[in-house]
Design an enzyme around this catalytic site. Structure first.
Site, PDB file in Angstrom:
ATOM      1  N   ARG A 133     -25.949 -16.734   5.013  1.00 51.24           N
ATOM      2  CA  ARG A 133     -26.197 -15.299   5.066  1.00 51.24           C
ATOM      3  C   ARG A 133     -24.921 -14.581   4.667  1.00 51.24           C
ATOM      4  NH1 ARG A 133     -30.684 -16.631   4.991  1.00 51.24           N
ATOM      5  NH2 ARG A 133     -32.468 -16.001   6.289  1.00 51.24           N
TER       6      ARG A 133
ATOM      7  N   ASP B  65     -24.392 -17.443  -2.912  1.00 55.93           N
ATOM      8  CA  ASP B  65     -25.805 -17.185  -3.162  1.00 55.93           C
ATOM      9  C   ASP B  65     -26.290 -16.021  -2.310  1.00 55.93           C
ATOM     10  OD1 ASP B  65     -28.361 -17.908  -4.404  1.00 55.93           O
ATOM     11  OD2 ASP B  65     -28.975 -18.483  -2.371  1.00 55.93           O
TER      12      ASP B  65
ATOM     13  N   GLU C  58     -26.619  -7.189   0.237  1.00 57.57           N
ATOM     14  CA  GLU C  58     -27.478  -7.545  -0.908  1.00 57.57           C
ATOM     15  C   GLU C  58     -28.840  -6.867  -0.856  1.00 57.57           C
ATOM     16  OE1 GLU C  58     -29.782 -11.588   0.349  1.00 57.57           O
ATOM     17  OE2 GLU C  58     -27.614 -11.776   0.148  1.00 57.57           O
TER      18      GLU C  58
ATOM     19  N   HIS D  29     -29.563 -14.951  -3.990  1.00 55.42           N
ATOM     20  CA  HIS D  29     -30.280 -15.501  -2.833  1.00 55.42           C
ATOM     21  C   HIS D  29     -31.470 -16.347  -3.296  1.00 55.42           C
ATOM     22  CE1 HIS D  29     -31.114 -14.609   1.702  1.00 55.42           C
ATOM     23  NE2 HIS D  29     -31.450 -15.844   1.390  1.00 55.42           N
TER      24      HIS D  29
END
Length: 337
Positions: free
Chosen positions: A246, A270, A275, A307
């Site tokens: 996260r 990622d 985000e 993500h």
């Protein structure tokens, strides 16, 4: 109360009455799977691509259970509206549930459950990011794209020569450890519940000794900014950071500063703090508001992906199957905490 489910769909499960499950935030690929799988269990899915909100909570009228996506935070006003509509169970199609106020949901009569899916999806992606980071793949590919085929200024390193620190050894972290063992590197791990085949050490020791740190801890109040400015300062000069967990596990401002100063050697991310509303959207014709994300993408030693580590055909099928299963088990009183 947050109940964590790790159920798998089984072909011999039968239900005496048809169930109606409302599915929110459902993309086309998920929708196709819900339509394929739901009839096997006598389930009628009500599917919408809109995330759950106070305005569309009435779609769940007649559904005691709903399935929600992880891409958008769910407001407490939406939870209250769902409770008033008769919803008693919410299955989030994700491992984490930091996009839901679980305590508030419980206070309005809604139990929140997560799903499990193939840990191999994220573990494979993590290893890919590690290899790209140690070989400075971003610079190599960018140079080749403009037909500059000279050797890269930065020589790559080999994983077997490195110490890799794995923070969080649940199903995904353990799968990462299993893959790393094949490369012959030294593996350090930190977790409150050791169970992976690795050398467990304190967090401070892991940060001080690791050439690369990869994050697989859940996001909780205790792990928010787990890598803050102070802990980043503890890391080895030139160390690399990989995050497929996260975004808020890392203090982004502190990370940017350490990368710009050369204190850290690079990062493969990622997930990025802030985000929401950016990842999963087409931002080619609109400005990206996150200055930290834009700065990270400018840096030649930072890899950014939106993500997507979990996003494989196998994992997506697991997610849909287990979301259906958890809803039906809850309605039949057979859920497990």
């Amino acid at each position: 109360m947050f109940r964590q489910h790790h159920a798998a769909l089984t072909g011999d499960m039968t239900y005496s009455e048809p169930s109606c499950i409302t599915v929110y935030g459902c993309g086309p690929d998920e929708a196709a799977l819900f339509r394929e799988l739901a009839p096997r269990f006598g389930v009628t899915p009500v599917i919408t691509d809109a995330p759950v909100s106070e305005a569309n909570a009435d779609l769940a009228s007649g559904s005691r259970s709903i399935s929600v996506g992880h891409k958008t935070s769910i407001a407490n006003s939406a939870l209250l509206a769902l409770g008033r509509a008769g919803v008693t169970y919410m299955s989030t199609r994700s491992i984490g549930c930091n996009h839901i106020d679980v305590e508030y949901a419980d206070s309005v009569g809604i139990t929140v459950g997560n799903v499990s899916y193939s840990p191999d999806s994220v573990a494979d992606f993590t290893l890919m990011q590690m290899l790209m980071a140690v070989r400075d793949a971003k610079s190599i590919v960018r140079s080749a794209d403009v037909h500059d085929y000279r050797l890269n200024e930065v020589r790559g390193r080999e994983l077997r020569d490195l110490t890799v620190g794995v923070i969080g050894t649940g199903r995904i972290g353990t799968a990462v450890v299993d893959r790393l063992r094949g490369f012959g590197c030294r593996i350090l791990a930190h977790d409150n519940h050791p169970k992976a085949p690795a050398e467990y050490v304190s967090l401070d020791e892991l940060l001080q000794q690791s050439d690369m740190v990869t994050l697989h801890a859940p996001l909780t109040p205790d792990t928010y900014h787990l890598l803050d400015r102070q802990r980043i300062e503890q890391m080895k000069q030139g160390a690399l950071v990989v995050n497929t967990g996260r975004g808020a596990l890392i203090d982004t401002e502190a990370l940017v500063s350490a990368l710009e100063s050369g204190r850290l050697g690079g990062a493969a991310l990622d997930v990025v703090e802030g985000e929401e509303g950016i990842f999963y959207a087409d931002c080619r014709r609109r400005p990206v508001e996150s200055k930290s994300l834009l700065r990270l993408q400018e840096l030649p030693n930072v890899l950014i992906s939106p993500h997507t580590a979990y996003y494989t055909d196998h994992a997506l099928r697991d997610t849909v199957e287990n979301s259906l299963t958890n809803c039906l088990k809850f309605e039949n009183g057979s859920q497990h905490g």
